[in-house]
Structures are given as structure tokens and as C-alpha cells.
Motif scaffolding. Structure first.
Motif, PDB file in Angstrom:
ATOM      1  N   ALA A   7      42.202  34.389  37.757  1.00 40.58           N
ATOM      2  CA  ALA A   7      43.363  34.808  36.984  1.00 40.58           C
ATOM      3  C   ALA A   7      43.904  36.116  37.531  1.00 40.58           C
ATOM      4  N   ALA A   8      45.211  36.267  37.471  1.00 40.80           N
ATOM      5  CA  ALA A   8      45.852  37.501  37.908  1.00 40.80           C
ATOM      6  C   ALA A   8      45.482  38.638  36.960  1.00 40.80           C
ATOM      7  N   ALA A   9      45.384  39.836  37.523  1.00 45.76           N
ATOM      8  CA  ALA A   9      45.070  41.012  36.709  1.00 45.76           C
ATOM      9  C   ALA A   9      46.361  41.755  36.394  1.00 45.76           C
ATOM     10  N   PRO A  10      46.613  42.069  35.127  1.00 46.21           N
ATOM     11  CA  PRO A  10      47.810  42.831  34.804  1.00 46.21           C
ATOM     12  C   PRO A  10      47.733  44.225  35.419  1.00 46.21           C
ATOM     13  N   VAL A  11      48.876  44.747  35.799  1.00 46.80           N
ATOM     14  CA  VAL A  11      48.927  46.079  36.411  1.00 46.80           C
ATOM     15  C   VAL A  11      49.432  47.067  35.368  1.00 46.80           C
ATOM     16  N   PRO A  12      48.560  47.984  34.916  1.00 45.40           N
ATOM     17  CA  PRO A  12      49.010  48.978  33.936  1.00 45.40           C
ATOM     18  C   PRO A  12      49.967  49.971  34.576  1.00 45.40           C
ATOM     19  N   GLY A  13      50.867  50.500  33.793  1.00 46.82           N
ATOM     20  CA  GLY A  13      51.815  51.492  34.292  1.00 46.82           C
ATOM     21  C   GLY A  13      51.129  52.781  34.694  1.00 46.82           C
ATOM     22  N   THR A  14      51.811  53.551  35.512  1.00 46.52           N
ATOM     23  CA  THR A  14      51.245  54.819  35.959  1.00 46.52           C
ATOM     24  C   THR A  14      51.423  55.874  34.883  1.00 46.52           C
ATOM     25  N   ASP A  15      50.561  56.862  34.917  1.00 48.77           N
ATOM     26  CA  ASP A  15      50.667  57.966  33.960  1.00 48.77           C
ATOM     27  C   ASP A  15      51.357  59.173  34.585  1.00 48.77           C
ATOM     28  N   LEU A  95      48.535  41.725  39.941  1.00 48.71           N
ATOM     29  CA  LEU A  95      47.633  41.670  41.077  1.00 48.71           C
ATOM     30  C   LEU A  95      47.021  40.278  41.140  1.00 48.71           C
ATOM     31  N   ASP A  96      47.091  39.648  42.315  1.00 50.34           N
ATOM     32  CA  ASP A  96      46.555  38.289  42.415  1.00 50.34           C
ATOM     33  C   ASP A  96      45.059  38.283  42.118  1.00 50.34           C
ATOM     34  N   GLY A  97      44.628  37.251  41.453  1.00 55.17           N
ATOM     35  CA  GLY A  97      43.238  37.170  41.022  1.00 55.17           C
ATOM     36  C   GLY A  97      42.247  37.068  42.164  1.00 55.17           C
ATOM     37  N   SER A  98      42.598  36.385  43.243  1.00 54.64           N
ATOM     38  CA  SER A  98      41.676  36.207  44.363  1.00 54.64           C
ATOM     39  C   SER A  98      41.415  37.528  45.081  1.00 54.64           C
ATOM     40  N   GLY A  99      42.456  38.309  45.308  1.00 51.27           N
ATOM     41  CA  GLY A  99      42.291  39.611  45.946  1.00 51.27           C
ATOM     42  C   GLY A  99      41.496  40.560  45.063  1.00 51.27           C
ATOM     43  N   HIS A 100      41.805  40.540  43.779  1.00 50.94           N
ATOM     44  CA  HIS A 100      41.088  41.368  42.810  1.00 50.94           C
ATOM     45  C   HIS A 100      39.599  41.034  42.844  1.00 50.94           C
ATOM     46  N   ILE A 112      42.320  49.834  42.423  1.00 49.22           N
ATOM     47  CA  ILE A 112      43.222  49.025  43.244  1.00 49.22           C
ATOM     48  C   ILE A 112      44.639  49.458  42.880  1.00 49.22           C
ATOM     49  N   HIS A 113      45.286  50.181  43.784  1.00 46.29           N
ATOM     50  CA  HIS A 113      46.636  50.677  43.551  1.00 46.29           C
ATOM     51  C   HIS A 113      47.631  49.587  43.935  1.00 46.29           C
ATOM     52  N   VAL A 114      48.545  49.309  43.049  1.00 43.24           N
ATOM     53  CA  VAL A 114      49.566  48.295  43.283  1.00 43.24           C
ATOM     54  C   VAL A 114      50.900  49.005  43.401  1.00 43.24           C
ATOM     55  N   ALA A 115      51.581  48.765  44.519  1.00 44.46           N
ATOM     56  CA  ALA A 115      52.851  49.433  44.780  1.00 44.46           C
ATOM     57  C   ALA A 115      53.933  48.405  45.075  1.00 44.46           C
ATOM     58  N   GLY A 116      55.163  48.797  44.799  1.00 42.51           N
ATOM     59  CA  GLY A 116      56.308  47.970  45.147  1.00 42.51           C
ATOM     60  C   GLY A 116      56.573  48.058  46.637  1.00 42.51           C
TER      61      GLY A 116
END
Length: 126
Positions: A7-15, A95-100, A112-116
Motif C-alpha cells: 500500500a502507498a504511504a501517505p506523505v505528511p506535510g512539512t512543518d 509514496l509508492d508502497g514498494s519503494g517504502h 524518506i523525504h518526498v519532493a515535487g
């Protein structure tokens, strides 16, 4: 071998806290890997010795790997036993579940930092 799905992991917003220089480098490497081949995603990881590995999504008739899976595979093939951090540059909102899962195989607590695609941080999965 049966194909596994995660399953994909949700990406929380930055603080608003900026990334460390080392983690910002991971985002830069991931952006470069993605741009070099025009891939859907780019990713990079840093191992326990500070070595970095960058990769892009691979889609072939006989093989499909997410950028993060490939970056982790490169690290493992080079002898890494633990990851300190990872970054993914993507157009996706999750975030894709397989990479996570691949990162979690080597580090339960690595961020795991997710960027545009423009390099702006969307969030960090812990």
C-alpha cells in the motif's frame, strides 16, 4: 515468484523545517536521476557509511522497478546493511508502497523525504 504489492504511504506535510545539507543533497541527486532519463520518478538513498546511490524508475517488458527500489538495490549490491535516509522526487501525492517497503527492509526509522519535481519538499515519511 509471485508479485508483491504494498500500500502507498501517505506523505505528511512539512512543518517548515529545512532539510539538512546531507538530505538536501539526496533530493538533488534524485532530481538529477529523474531528469537524466526523463523517468516518472527519481530517488536516492544514503547508507550507513554516508555513500549515496541515485536511480530512476525502470519500466521494461520483463522488469519494473520504482526509483526507490532500484536505489536500495544498488546500495545493497554495494554492501550497505543500513540506510540513514532516502529521497524521492515524484509527481505523485503518495509514496509508492514498494519503494517504502524496500527502505524499511534496511531501516525501520530512516526518513524518506518526498519532493515535487521542482525539488520542493512535500513531506517526510518516518
Amino acid at each position: 515468484m509471485p508479485e508483491q504489492t504494498f500500500a502507498a504511504a501517505p506523505v505528511p506535510g512539512t512543518d517548515g523545517t529545512p532539510l539538512s545539507a546531507e538530505d538536501a543533497k539526496l533530493v538533488t541527486l534524485a532530481r538529477s536521476a529523474r531528469a537524466r532519463v526523463g523517468a516518472v520518478e527519481g530517488a536516492s538513498v544514503r547508507d550507513q557509511d554516508g555513500r549515496t546511490y541515485a536511480a530512476a524508475t525502470v519500466v521494461l517488458p520483463s522488469l519494473a522497478l520504482t526509483a526507490l527500489q532500484l536505489a536500495v538495490a544498488q546500495a545493497v549490491a554495494s554492501g550497505a546493511t543500513r540506510l540513514e535516509a532516502a529521497a524521492v522526487v515524484t509527481e505523485a501525492s503518495a509514496l509508492d508502497g514498494s519503494g517504502h517497503a524496500a527502505v524499511r527492509d534496511l531501516a525501520a526509522d530512516a526518513p524518506i523525504h518526498v519532493a515535487g519535481t521542482n525539488g520542493s519538499l512535500l513531506g517526510t515519511v518516518l
